[in-house]
Design a protein around this motif. Structure first.
Motif, mmCIF file in Angstrom:
data_model
loop_
_atom_site.group_PDB
_atom_site.id
_atom_site.type_symbol
_atom_site.label_atom_id
_atom_site.label_comp_id
_atom_site.label_asym_id
_atom_site.label_seq_id
_atom_site.Cartn_x
_atom_site.Cartn_y
_atom_site.Cartn_z
ATOM 1 N N SER A 185 12.161 -3.699 0.956
ATOM 2 C CA SER A 185 11.919 -3.719 -0.487
ATOM 3 C C SER A 185 12.065 -5.127 -1.050
ATOM 4 O O SER A 185 12.071 -5.314 -2.260
ATOM 5 N N THR A 186 12.162 -6.126 -0.175
ATOM 6 C CA THR A 186 12.271 -7.523 -0.604
ATOM 7 C C THR A 186 10.927 -8.209 -0.433
ATOM 8 O O THR A 186 10.474 -8.402 0.699
ATOM 9 N N CYS A 245 7.448 6.926 1.399
ATOM 10 C CA CYS A 245 7.390 5.752 2.262
ATOM 11 C C CYS A 245 7.864 6.084 3.678
ATOM 12 O O CYS A 245 7.309 5.597 4.662
ATOM 13 N N ARG A 246 8.876 6.947 3.779
ATOM 14 C CA ARG A 246 9.333 7.346 5.109
ATOM 15 C C ARG A 246 8.242 8.123 5.846
ATOM 16 O O ARG A 246 8.061 7.989 7.036
ATOM 17 N N ALA A 247 7.483 8.935 5.085
ATOM 18 C CA ALA A 247 6.404 9.702 5.696
ATOM 19 C C ALA A 247 5.286 8.780 6.193
ATOM 20 O O ALA A 247 4.665 9.045 7.192
ATOM 21 N N LYS A 280 0.806 -1.214 0.000
ATOM 22 C CA LYS A 280 0.000 0.000 0.000
ATOM 23 C C LYS A 280 0.849 1.278 0.000
ATOM 24 O O LYS A 280 0.631 2.183 -0.801
ATOM 25 N N HIS A 281 1.844 1.373 0.882
ATOM 26 C CA HIS A 281 2.612 2.615 1.030
ATOM 27 C C HIS A 281 3.473 2.900 -0.197
ATOM 28 O O HIS A 281 3.607 4.049 -0.620
ATOM 29 N N GLN A 282 4.045 1.866 -0.787
ATOM 30 C CA GLN A 282 4.830 2.054 -2.003
ATOM 31 C C GLN A 282 3.929 2.522 -3.151
ATOM 32 O O GLN A 282 4.298 3.392 -3.931
ATOM 33 N N VAL A 283 2.725 1.962 -3.223
ATOM 34 C CA VAL A 283 1.783 2.344 -4.266
ATOM 35 C C VAL A 283 1.378 3.807 -4.111
ATOM 36 O O VAL A 283 1.299 4.553 -5.089
#
Length: 488
Positions: free
Chosen positions: A463-464, A486-488, A282-285
């Motif tokens: 990221s794996t 992603c950090r946020a 979800k967060h990467q998207v």
């Protein structure tokens, strides 16, 4: 979009702007208008709308409101609904069923019913004066359906910027907007069928409802497992480009599928977002989709501004003023009253009414359909369209100054806000500390095991994809920690 043919005179008045020229025009208009709004501390959305008004065919006529540009701009709403879906997974949607099918259903139904009643009253008044009103109940239903819609694009974007999606009034606004998007489905079938016999209209509505039920059941029941499997397969390639391309494929593919099933593009994108919200991607998207979402949504607002016809306002200014102010006041009062009936405090109800008082982008779709079905007389088409655009232009200002308006109308609202802020602060103070582990290789796993023995809670970002596929306690997220979003 046509381009000037070779050998034609560039100075000819028949020459059409090329795709590059149009793109440059939209970019210049967007940059200048947003910069001006930022300097004046106004919402950027107001700049997009104003830019559309200025460069549109009814003002400076620098750009044409072409079908290609309109269709491209609709993708802005598609990606907006996708982002909303990321925040509303199935459990959360179930918890909002009272707001969606209670408050939302009541708002749409009563708006249409009030329009039909108002039309009947006007017909009676005109008949008493010996004149013909000329608008039947079928036309009133179509007009009421268009006026019942509110702007998902404007309201949700501003609530997201103001961090209000999870507030009490934000949840109510989202519930109503979600039902409005769902209501578009039967309305798209109902409006063309209003000119047919009752039997044909009933069959068309039943068939559309059956298609919608079958498609939504298939997507929501089996879609989550398929989505997680597919995204995991793509993520194993460790290619950012491949992941973004598949993300666009999923979003636009489901939007296309629902559109061809008789539903809306936005509903398919919303379902795609909900399915991905149940996964660890979800967060990467959210980070990857934002550039497409922001650019296309800005283009959508410019096309909305281009619809404003100043000649209709000038020629029929009294009619346009009445059709702008009265529906806004009616929807504000109706939504506020319904929110109070469903248990909202006075301040929350007033904010909900202010946020939903304007016309919406789906209203333009329904209005165009009513025009094609010859349900709306030509004398009303331009005034209605102008009034809808003007109400949308006023929306950013209504939202920005909503606190001042509510404070004047509900003196006790400041006390409720103070209690809410105190509750948030108390929860933050008593929240247990946790450690975010960025990367879950051998070192990350050893660190997690050490913190676990010390009973320190952790949240892990990696990221794996194979690391995310393991048992998900504690929570793991597939997201590169090098990405700011992603950090946020």
């Amino acid at each position: 979009m046509r381009v000037a043919a070779r050998g034609t005179d560039p100075a000819s008045p028949q020459r059409m702007a090329s795709s590059l020229e149009l793109a440059l025009l939209y970019l210049v208009a967007a940059v200048l208008s947003v910069a001006a709004c930022r300097s004046l501390k106004l919402p950027p959305m107001l700049g997009y709308l104003a830019a559309g008004v200025l460069i549109g065919p009814n003002a400076l006529a620098l750009a044409r409101d072409s079908v290609g540009v309109q269709y491209l701009a609709e993708f802005g709403v598609v990606f907006l609904m996708f982002v909303i879906g990321l925040e509303f997974n199935l459990p959360k949607l179930r918890s909002m069923r009272t707001l969606v099918f209670g408050l939302g259903l009541s708002q749409v139904s009563l708006t249409i019913a009030a329009t039909v009643a108002g039309n009947a009253l006007l017909a009676w008044v005109f008949s008493m004066a010996g004149k013909s009103w000329g608008l039947g109940w079928q036309s009133a239903i179509a007009l009421g359906a268009a006026l019942a819609m509110s702007s998902t694009a404007i309201v949700v974007k501003m609530m997201a910027e103001r961090i209000e999606l999870e507030t009490p009034h934000g949840r109510r606004v989202m519930g109503v907007l979600l039902f409005q998007d769902l209501a578009v489905v039967p309305l798209l079938v109902l409006i063309p069928a209003l000119g047919e016999s009752a039997g044909d209209m009933t069959r068309a509505l039943l068939f559309a409802g059956l298609k919608a039920a079958v498609l939504l059941t298939l997507l929501l029941v089996g879609g989550q497992r398929v989505m997680r499997w597919w995204l995991t397969l793509v993520a194993r390639g460790r290619s950012e480009e491949l992941f973004i391309l598949n993300l666009l494929l999923v979003t636009l593919g489901l939007a296309w599928l629902t559109e061809h099933a008789g539903l809306s593009l936005a509903l398919g994108a919303f379902i795609a977002g909900m399915l991905i919200a149940e996964t660890e991607y979800k967060h990467q998207v959210e980070t990857d989709i934002r550039p497409f979402h922001d650019v296309l949504l800005g283009l959508f607002f410019i096309t909305i501004g281009m619809k404003l016809d100043w000649r209709a306002i000038w020629d029929q200014w009294m009619v346009v003023a009445a059709m702008t102010v009265l529906p806004v006041l009616f929807k504000f009062g109706l939504v506020t009253l319904l929110a109070r009936v469903f248990g909202a405090p006075a301040g929350v109800a007033l904010r909900t009414g202010l946020y939903l008082a304007q016309a919406g982008e789906f209203g333009f779709v329904l209005l165009a359909l009513a025009t094609q079905s010859q349900l709306l007389p030509e004398r009303l088409q331009s005034p209605v369209l102008a009034s809808m655009v003007l109400s949308m232009l006023a929306t950013p200002l209504l939202i920005v100054y909503s606190n001042r308006i509510v404070m004047r109308l509900a003196a006790s609202d400041w006390l409720l806000q103070s209690v809410a802020l105190t509750s948030i602060a108390t929860k933050s103070i008593h929240a247990e500390a946790h450690v975010i582990i960025c990367g879950y290789g051998r070192s990350g796993q050893n660190l997690a095991q050490l913190l676990s023995t010390e009973q320190i809670p952790t949240s892990r970002s990696t990221s794996t994809p194979t690391a995310c596929a393991r048992p998900r306690r504690p929570a793991r997220t597939w997201c590169s920690a090098t990405r700011r979003g992603c950090r946020a």
